[in-house]
Design a protein around this motif. Structure first.
Motif, mmCIF file in Angstrom:
data_model
loop_
_atom_site.group_PDB
_atom_site.id
_atom_site.type_symbol
_atom_site.label_atom_id
_atom_site.label_comp_id
_atom_site.label_asym_id
_atom_site.label_seq_id
_atom_site.Cartn_x
_atom_site.Cartn_y
_atom_site.Cartn_z
ATOM 1 N N CYS A 38 0.749 -1.247 0.053
ATOM 2 C CA CYS A 38 0.037 -0.001 -0.078
ATOM 3 C C CYS A 38 0.861 1.353 -0.211
ATOM 4 C CB CYS A 38 -0.766 -0.079 1.283
ATOM 5 S SG CYS A 38 -2.198 -1.348 1.277
ATOM 6 N N PRO A 39 1.301 1.890 -1.120
ATOM 7 C CA PRO A 39 2.501 2.942 -1.092
ATOM 8 C C PRO A 39 1.625 4.079 -0.654
ATOM 9 C CG PRO A 39 1.682 2.162 -3.310
ATOM 10 C CD PRO A 39 1.273 0.818 -2.511
ATOM 11 N N ASN A 40 0.405 4.484 -0.875
ATOM 12 C CA ASN A 40 0.138 5.707 -0.674
ATOM 13 C C ASN A 40 0.123 5.836 1.065
ATOM 14 O OD1 ASN A 40 -1.298 8.192 -1.132
ATOM 15 N ND2 ASN A 40 -3.195 7.280 -0.298
ATOM 16 N N GLN A 41 -0.600 4.719 1.751
ATOM 17 C CA GLN A 41 -0.661 4.777 2.943
ATOM 18 C C GLN A 41 0.757 4.691 3.678
ATOM 19 O OE1 GLN A 41 -2.599 3.147 1.229
ATOM 20 N NE2 GLN A 41 -4.680 3.355 1.888
ATOM 21 N N LEU A 42 1.809 3.953 2.967
ATOM 22 C CA LEU A 42 3.126 3.916 3.505
ATOM 23 C C LEU A 42 3.776 5.355 3.600
ATOM 24 C CD1 LEU A 42 4.796 0.699 1.630
ATOM 25 C CD2 LEU A 42 5.183 1.558 4.090
ATOM 26 N N ALA A 43 3.472 6.246 2.451
ATOM 27 C CA ALA A 43 4.099 7.552 2.327
ATOM 28 C C ALA A 43 3.664 8.466 3.595
ATOM 29 C CB ALA A 43 3.657 8.263 0.901
ATOM 30 N N HIS A 44 2.408 8.142 3.912
ATOM 31 C CA HIS A 44 1.760 8.903 5.118
ATOM 32 C C HIS A 44 2.501 8.689 6.475
ATOM 33 C CE1 HIS A 44 -0.622 11.285 2.329
ATOM 34 N NE2 HIS A 44 -1.567 10.136 2.354
ATOM 35 N N HIS A 45 2.417 7.082 6.612
ATOM 36 C CA HIS A 45 2.916 6.660 7.726
ATOM 37 C C HIS A 45 4.354 6.849 7.869
ATOM 38 C CE1 HIS A 45 -0.678 5.627 9.815
ATOM 39 N NE2 HIS A 45 -1.179 5.098 8.640
ATOM 40 N N MET A 46 5.245 6.976 6.933
ATOM 41 C CA MET A 46 6.582 7.027 7.040
ATOM 42 C C MET A 46 6.758 8.521 7.553
ATOM 43 S SD MET A 46 8.919 5.102 4.188
ATOM 44 C CE MET A 46 7.955 5.719 2.776
ATOM 45 N N LYS A 47 6.001 9.443 7.062
ATOM 46 C CA LYS A 47 6.084 10.664 7.487
ATOM 47 C C LYS A 47 5.531 10.838 9.058
ATOM 48 C CE LYS A 47 5.104 12.895 2.996
ATOM 49 N NZ LYS A 47 4.048 13.595 2.162
ATOM 50 N N GLY A 48 4.551 10.010 9.339
ATOM 51 C CA GLY A 48 4.367 9.876 10.743
ATOM 52 C C GLY A 48 5.344 9.378 11.670
ATOM 53 N N MET A 49 6.085 8.537 11.369
ATOM 54 C CA MET A 49 7.442 7.872 11.867
ATOM 55 C C MET A 49 8.353 9.009 12.118
ATOM 56 S SD MET A 49 7.786 4.109 10.550
ATOM 57 C CE MET A 49 9.400 3.910 11.517
ATOM 58 N N LEU A 50 8.702 10.051 10.915
ATOM 59 C CA LEU A 50 9.521 11.133 11.249
ATOM 60 C C LEU A 50 8.836 12.018 12.363
ATOM 61 C CD1 LEU A 50 10.406 11.915 7.419
ATOM 62 C CD2 LEU A 50 11.836 10.829 9.214
ATOM 63 N N VAL A 51 7.523 12.209 12.410
ATOM 64 C CA VAL A 51 7.033 12.872 13.419
ATOM 65 C C VAL A 51 7.436 12.522 14.819
ATOM 66 C CG1 VAL A 51 4.647 13.954 14.574
ATOM 67 C CG2 VAL A 51 5.399 14.150 12.138
ATOM 68 N N ASN A 52 7.231 11.281 14.999
ATOM 69 C CA ASN A 52 7.678 10.636 16.409
ATOM 70 C C ASN A 52 8.829 10.277 16.618
ATOM 71 O OD1 ASN A 52 5.000 10.517 17.307
ATOM 72 N ND2 ASN A 52 4.245 8.944 15.564
ATOM 73 N N GLY A 53 9.868 10.602 15.634
ATOM 74 C CA GLY A 53 11.355 10.456 16.292
ATOM 75 C C GLY A 53 12.253 9.610 15.322
ATOM 76 N N ALA A 54 11.661 9.153 14.253
ATOM 77 C CA ALA A 54 12.547 8.329 13.422
ATOM 78 C C ALA A 54 13.322 9.133 12.645
ATOM 79 C CB ALA A 54 11.465 7.235 12.463
ATOM 80 N N SER A 55 14.651 8.517 11.993
ATOM 81 C CA SER A 55 15.133 9.189 11.169
ATOM 82 C C SER A 55 14.909 8.773 9.604
ATOM 83 C CB SER A 55 16.650 9.312 11.262
ATOM 84 O OG SER A 55 17.102 7.885 11.357
ATOM 85 N N ARG A 56 15.443 9.462 8.541
ATOM 86 C CA ARG A 56 15.331 8.804 7.320
ATOM 87 C C ARG A 56 16.120 7.552 7.298
ATOM 88 N NH1 ARG A 56 16.928 9.446 1.974
ATOM 89 N NH2 ARG A 56 15.139 9.791 0.470
ATOM 90 N N GLU A 57 17.267 7.639 7.900
ATOM 91 C CA GLU A 57 18.057 6.195 7.951
ATOM 92 C C GLU A 57 17.361 4.947 8.717
ATOM 93 O OE1 GLU A 57 19.459 9.244 8.822
ATOM 94 O OE2 GLU A 57 20.171 9.645 6.885
ATOM 95 N N ASP A 58 16.479 5.368 9.597
ATOM 96 C CA ASP A 58 15.821 4.488 10.343
ATOM 97 C C ASP A 58 14.723 3.760 9.157
ATOM 98 O OD1 ASP A 58 16.924 4.655 12.787
ATOM 99 O OD2 ASP A 58 15.481 6.146 13.313
#
Length: 235
Positions: A183-203
């Motif tokens: 599900c690439p569309n939802q993936l895009a949104h939830h990866m951004k959500g992970m950045l909000v919650n402290g993940a890095s792009r490398e993570d």
């Protein structure tokens, strides 16, 4: 009936160098991915490796906490994967967890709907409010009742519950499940959500490598290519 594929020893090599909590999260993402990919029969191989290389080094209390967190990852993935695949995965896992690492009651059942909905609304807002590509009314236009189920029930009762794992780990679970569901569309949104919650792009890149690497190992192909990894929540 098809035979159960065996994960090669080399697949587990990266987890051995991680500290305990990150090691558990790695195993959790693999278990959730296997559930999403519909390979619950492979989960015992993952638990056996976890038991040998992580649980054997921990106290009973830590083993109980980690087993609870592993189950919580699957519970939260229900909102992405669905009850059927999650149920198969949970039962496959349960057969190998000893009685002294099991829970006897549901912590979610002990909180009010009002508290769950307020927490869910806050969690939903944190994930999406900085995401300019997300249209918050699109789901409502599609179906107000579906929007209610997602925001009030899934976010309230499932995703936002923080009594076992934190918001960042929840993000790892959701994204792992979405890779398996392609599900690439939802993936895009939830990866951004992970950045909000402290993940890095490398993570995010390491998680993508893990999930897609597992799929390749199992011989699974996807219709869509992987969603681009965002550099910020607002892009």
């Amino acid at each position: 009936m098809s035979s159960t594929p065996a994960l090669p020893t080399s697949f587990f090599d990266p987890v051995l160098s991680l500290p305990p909590q990150q090691r558990l999260r790695w195993y959790m993402c693999v278990v959730v991915s296997l559930s999403s990919l519909n390979y619950p029969d492979v989960i015992p191989q993952v638990y056996e490796h976890l038991d040998t290389h992580l649980f054997s080094t921990l106290s009973h209390d830590d083993r109980f906490t980690y087993a609870r967190q592993l189950r919580e990852g699957l519970i939260k993935s229900t909102g992405i994967v669905g009850a059927a695949r999650t149920g198969n995965a949970m039962r496959a896992l349960s057969r190998f967890i000893p009685d002294n690492l099991r829970e006897t009651e549901s912590p979610r059942s002990q909180e009010s709907d009002e508290a769950a909905r307020a927490r869910g609304k806050a969690f939903w807002t944190r994930i999406y409010e900085r995401n300019k590509a997300f249209d918050p009314q699109a789901t409502v236009r599609a179906s107000p009742d579906y929007a209610f189920v997602v925001r009030e029930i899934l976010y309230g009762r499932v995703f936002s519950f923080n009594g076992v794992i934190d918001d960042l780990t929840t993000g790892y679970v959701i994204v792992s499940a979405l890779y398996g569901m392609d599900c690439p569309n939802q993936l895009a949104h939830h990866m951004k959500g992970m950045l909000v919650n402290g993940a890095s792009r490398e993570d995010l890149k390491r998680l993508q490598d893990l999930c897609l690497g597992l799929a390749r190992t199992l011989g699974v192909s996807f219709r869509h290519g992987p969603a681009p990894i965002p550099t910020s929540p607002s892009e």
